[in-house]
Design a protein around this motif. Structure first.
Motif, mmCIF file in Angstrom:
data_model
loop_
_atom_site.group_PDB
_atom_site.id
_atom_site.type_symbol
_atom_site.label_atom_id
_atom_site.label_comp_id
_atom_site.label_asym_id
_atom_site.label_seq_id
_atom_site.Cartn_x
_atom_site.Cartn_y
_atom_site.Cartn_z
ATOM 1 N N VAL A 198 0.832 -1.208 0.000
ATOM 2 C CA VAL A 198 0.000 0.000 0.000
ATOM 3 C C VAL A 198 0.871 1.264 0.000
ATOM 4 C CG1 VAL A 198 -1.517 1.391 1.483
ATOM 5 C CG2 VAL A 198 -2.075 -1.002 1.018
ATOM 6 N N THR A 199 1.936 1.245 0.815
ATOM 7 C CA THR A 199 2.757 2.449 0.993
ATOM 8 C C THR A 199 3.969 2.524 0.077
ATOM 9 O OG1 THR A 199 4.094 1.397 2.736
ATOM 10 C CG2 THR A 199 2.097 2.583 3.428
ATOM 11 N N GLY A 200 4.328 1.393 -0.571
ATOM 12 C CA GLY A 200 5.524 1.378 -1.403
ATOM 13 C C GLY A 200 6.801 1.356 -0.582
ATOM 14 N N LYS A 201 6.711 0.888 0.656
ATOM 15 C CA LYS A 201 7.841 0.893 1.577
ATOM 16 C C LYS A 201 8.253 -0.524 1.962
ATOM 17 C CE LYS A 201 7.697 5.418 1.938
ATOM 18 N NZ LYS A 201 8.773 6.266 1.373
ATOM 19 N N THR A 202 9.413 -0.649 2.610
ATOM 20 C CA THR A 202 9.821 -1.930 3.177
ATOM 21 C C THR A 202 9.008 -2.207 4.446
ATOM 22 O OG1 THR A 202 11.521 -0.950 4.595
ATOM 23 C CG2 THR A 202 12.194 -1.604 2.363
ATOM 24 N N PHE A 203 9.129 -3.419 4.974
ATOM 25 C CA PHE A 203 8.435 -3.758 6.222
ATOM 26 C C PHE A 203 8.814 -2.772 7.327
ATOM 27 C CE2 PHE A 203 7.329 -8.574 5.886
ATOM 28 C CZ PHE A 203 6.740 -8.362 4.658
ATOM 29 N N GLY A 204 10.128 -2.518 7.448
ATOM 30 C CA GLY A 204 10.613 -1.638 8.507
ATOM 31 C C GLY A 204 10.095 -0.223 8.360
ATOM 32 N N GLU A 205 10.091 0.289 7.140
ATOM 33 C CA GLU A 205 9.608 1.652 6.894
ATOM 34 C C GLU A 205 8.107 1.762 7.161
ATOM 35 O OE1 GLU A 205 12.829 2.835 3.398
ATOM 36 O OE2 GLU A 205 10.913 1.898 2.870
ATOM 37 N N ALA A 206 7.354 0.735 6.785
ATOM 38 C CA ALA A 206 5.908 0.736 7.028
ATOM 39 C C ALA A 206 5.599 0.673 8.522
ATOM 40 C CB ALA A 206 5.248 -0.436 6.314
ATOM 41 N N ALA A 207 6.498 0.030 9.287
ATOM 42 C CA ALA A 207 6.305 -0.074 10.730
ATOM 43 C C ALA A 207 6.743 1.194 11.460
ATOM 44 C CB ALA A 207 7.076 -1.275 11.277
ATOM 45 N N GLN A 208 7.743 1.894 10.931
ATOM 46 C CA GLN A 208 8.253 3.095 11.590
ATOM 47 C C GLN A 208 7.308 4.280 11.435
ATOM 48 O OE1 GLN A 208 10.667 3.738 13.652
ATOM 49 N NE2 GLN A 208 11.604 1.701 13.643
ATOM 50 N N ASP A 209 6.751 4.473 10.258
ATOM 51 C CA ASP A 209 5.816 5.573 10.042
ATOM 52 C C ASP A 209 4.586 5.373 10.928
ATOM 53 O OD1 ASP A 209 4.919 7.889 8.031
ATOM 54 O OD2 ASP A 209 3.207 6.548 8.399
ATOM 55 N N LYS A 210 4.261 6.353 11.756
ATOM 56 C CA LYS A 210 3.223 6.158 12.767
ATOM 57 C C LYS A 210 1.829 5.974 12.173
ATOM 58 C CE LYS A 210 5.613 8.213 16.688
ATOM 59 N NZ LYS A 210 5.590 9.223 17.771
ATOM 60 N N SER A 211 1.538 6.666 11.084
ATOM 61 C CA SER A 211 0.213 6.503 10.474
ATOM 62 C C SER A 211 0.070 5.132 9.830
ATOM 63 C CB SER A 211 -0.034 7.606 9.446
ATOM 64 O OG SER A 211 0.950 7.584 8.431
ATOM 65 N N SER A 212 1.147 4.662 9.196
ATOM 66 C CA SER A 212 1.146 3.326 8.607
ATOM 67 C C SER A 212 1.119 2.263 9.706
ATOM 68 C CB SER A 212 2.386 3.152 7.727
ATOM 69 O OG SER A 212 2.507 1.823 7.287
ATOM 70 N N ARG A 213 1.865 2.519 10.780
ATOM 71 C CA ARG A 213 1.918 1.555 11.887
ATOM 72 C C ARG A 213 0.541 1.353 12.514
ATOM 73 N NH1 ARG A 213 5.419 2.877 17.131
ATOM 74 N NH2 ARG A 213 6.731 3.833 15.523
ATOM 75 N N ARG A 214 -0.252 2.423 12.587
ATOM 76 C CA ARG A 214 -1.607 2.300 13.122
ATOM 77 C C ARG A 214 -2.421 1.311 12.286
ATOM 78 N NH1 ARG A 214 -6.313 4.555 11.572
ATOM 79 N NH2 ARG A 214 -5.246 5.922 10.080
ATOM 80 N N CYS A 215 -2.248 1.366 10.970
ATOM 81 C CA CYS A 215 -2.957 0.432 10.086
ATOM 82 C C CYS A 215 -2.445 -0.988 10.272
ATOM 83 C CB CYS A 215 -2.803 0.865 8.634
ATOM 84 S SG CYS A 215 -3.538 2.465 8.253
ATOM 85 N N VAL A 216 -1.119 -1.133 10.404
ATOM 86 C CA VAL A 216 -0.531 -2.451 10.665
ATOM 87 C C VAL A 216 -1.165 -3.058 11.911
ATOM 88 C CG1 VAL A 216 1.565 -3.646 11.427
ATOM 89 C CG2 VAL A 216 1.689 -2.037 9.512
ATOM 90 N N GLN A 217 -1.254 -2.255 12.969
ATOM 91 C CA GLN A 217 -1.815 -2.752 14.223
ATOM 92 C C GLN A 217 -3.277 -3.146 14.077
ATOM 93 O OE1 GLN A 217 -2.025 0.058 17.498
ATOM 94 N NE2 GLN A 217 -1.755 -1.575 19.001
ATOM 95 N N MET A 218 -4.049 -2.373 13.333
ATOM 96 C CA MET A 218 -5.462 -2.689 13.155
ATOM 97 C C MET A 218 -5.655 -3.959 12.319
ATOM 98 S SD MET A 218 -6.877 -0.479 15.012
ATOM 99 C CE MET A 218 -8.554 -0.965 14.634
ATOM 100 N N ILE A 219 -4.795 -4.152 11.323
ATOM 101 C CA ILE A 219 -4.866 -5.374 10.514
ATOM 102 C C ILE A 219 -4.574 -6.587 11.376
ATOM 103 C CG2 ILE A 219 -3.792 -6.651 8.605
ATOM 104 C CD1 ILE A 219 -3.302 -3.848 7.291
ATOM 105 N N ILE A 220 -3.539 -6.497 12.217
ATOM 106 C CA ILE A 220 -3.197 -7.591 13.134
ATOM 107 C C ILE A 220 -4.379 -7.915 14.040
ATOM 108 C CG2 ILE A 220 -1.766 -8.237 15.123
ATOM 109 C CD1 ILE A 220 0.525 -6.645 13.803
ATOM 110 N N LYS A 221 -4.997 -6.876 14.605
ATOM 111 C CA LYS A 221 -6.124 -7.078 15.513
ATOM 112 C C LYS A 221 -7.286 -7.767 14.801
ATOM 113 C CE LYS A 221 -8.851 -6.367 19.130
ATOM 114 N NZ LYS A 221 -8.909 -7.409 20.180
ATOM 115 N N GLU A 222 -7.572 -7.364 13.566
ATOM 116 C CA GLU A 222 -8.641 -8.018 12.806
ATOM 117 C C GLU A 222 -8.334 -9.492 12.587
ATOM 118 O OE1 GLU A 222 -10.055 -4.086 10.202
ATOM 119 O OE2 GLU A 222 -9.317 -5.869 9.174
ATOM 120 N N CYS A 223 -7.077 -9.816 12.265
ATOM 121 C CA CYS A 223 -6.688 -11.218 12.049
ATOM 122 C C CYS A 223 -6.882 -12.042 13.318
ATOM 123 C CB CYS A 223 -5.231 -11.301 11.607
ATOM 124 S SG CYS A 223 -4.909 -10.653 9.957
ATOM 125 N N ILE A 224 -6.512 -11.481 14.450
ATOM 126 C CA ILE A 224 -6.675 -12.170 15.729
ATOM 127 C C ILE A 224 -8.154 -12.413 16.016
ATOM 128 C CG2 ILE A 224 -6.422 -11.922 18.236
ATOM 129 C CD1 ILE A 224 -3.761 -10.431 17.652
#
Length: 336
Positions: A198-224
């Motif tokens: 979605v962001t065109g970034k590496t895993f680390g870059e997608a995790a470091q950016d706070k707005s992207s990280r919020r989405c990462v966290q929400m996706i994880i929560k949905e999977c759980i």
């Protein structure tokens, strides 16, 4: 045991190089003639976290001859049934198909060869194909491992043989709760591969950016939440209980999880999602088999998955030319 890697792109080239370097025999098969010719001429060159060039036996599908006891499958899983039907003439009567694909590919593989001849394997490392014959290993070697098993949990001598072959690269854990392992990997792929694409970034870059990280966290929560509703126990990933780390009911637990996200992916920070690599090459992705699998289970069990839904929508939009990969796509997600 005569074995081949069918669909030897980035991951398959690295795996084939390791197996061959450490004394195993395996054919690397790919439709990309330029890639195969480069490996025939110069060997498989692996760069990044390691640096080695290994002579390998590379073939195009039309050069395949005889039958195999083991096919390691690394093609796009959207075409699993079609691909495996076409490979039947190259399978021994008891040939096992070991899928290293993302998502839940055992379901389609078993349609063709049956559950007893289907082996699943999760991959905890990443690679990028840089040019014909050259693949970059993007994960730290000490963090690499496989989780392997059957849908029905059955273990036998054949499974031990496959384990021994894969361990010419890195440790293999035989899993009793393999589908729980699959969901552990699916969760990681949905969150980090999804947001990388979605962001065109590496895993680390997608995790470091706070707005992207919020989405990462929400996706994880949905999977759980989806896995819980489906009665699936998500297995630990590299010894860490994902559910314990990232499930939350309080604001404090959510805040702690948000802080942990970049730490959890640190060893794979340089990894670029295969979906992003596909988008950069103008190819269709496997998003429907990754985030789309979570969405499908969510619908089945009545669990909303707005963030996984949005990943699918955005990535399809990029495929269609509606969007481009970049952090601006974060604005398309729900606000929570």
């Amino acid at each position: 045991m005569r074995a081949c890697i069918y669909g030897a792109g980035s991951l398959g080239t690295v795996l084939g190089a390791y197996i061959t370097k450490n004394g195993g025999q395996i054919d690397l098969i790919n439709r990309n003639k330029a890639h195969v010719e480069a490996m025939k001429k110069n060997g498989a060159k692996i760069v990044g976290k390691v640096n080695m060039t290994v002579p390998v036996n590379a073939l195009t599908p039309d050069e395949m001859d005889g039958k195999y006891d083991l096919i390691i499958l690394l093609t796009k899983q959207l075409y699993n049934v079609e691909v495996l039907e076409g490979l039947k003439e190259h399978m021994t009567d008891d040939c096992v198909v070991c899928t290293l694909q993302n998502g839940l590919p055992e379901l389609s593989v078993s349609e063709v060869v049956g559950e007893d001849r289907t082996v699943g394997c999760t991959v905890s490392w990443g690679a990028t194909l840089l040019e014909p014959g050259v693949a970059e290993l993007t994960s730290e070697p000490d963090s690499m491992n496989f989780g392997m098993g059957r849908m029905n949990g059955k273990k036998d001598a054949k499974l031990d043989e496959i384990k021994a072959l894969l361990e010419l690269m890195c440790p293999v854990e035989l899993e009793d709760n393999f589908m729980g392992v699959r969901w552990s990997k699916l969760l990681i792929n949905a969150a980090f591969s999804g947001m990388s694409a979605v962001t065109g970034k590496t895993f680390g870059e997608a995790a470091q950016d706070k707005s992207s990280r919020r989405c990462v966290q929400m996706i994880i929560k949905e999977c759980i939440d989806v896995a819980k509703a489906a009665g699936i126990t998500i297995a630990p990933a590299q010894g860490k209980d994902i559910t314990k780390l990232f499930d939350y009911k309080t604001a404090l637990k959510k805040k702690i999880g948000f802080f942990i996200v970049p730490i959890a992916i640190k060893k794979h920070a340089a990894l670029k999602a295969s979906m992003l690599q596909d988008l950069e090459k103008g190819k269709k992705t496997e998003v429907d088999c990754i985030n789309g699998s979570v969405c499908a289970f969510g619908k089945k069990y009545g669990v909303p998955t707005p963030y996984n839904d949005k990943v699918c929508e955005i990535i399809h939009g990029v495929e269609e030319g509606k969007y481009t990969c970049g952090l601006q796509n974060i604005n398309l997600f729900p606000v929570k």
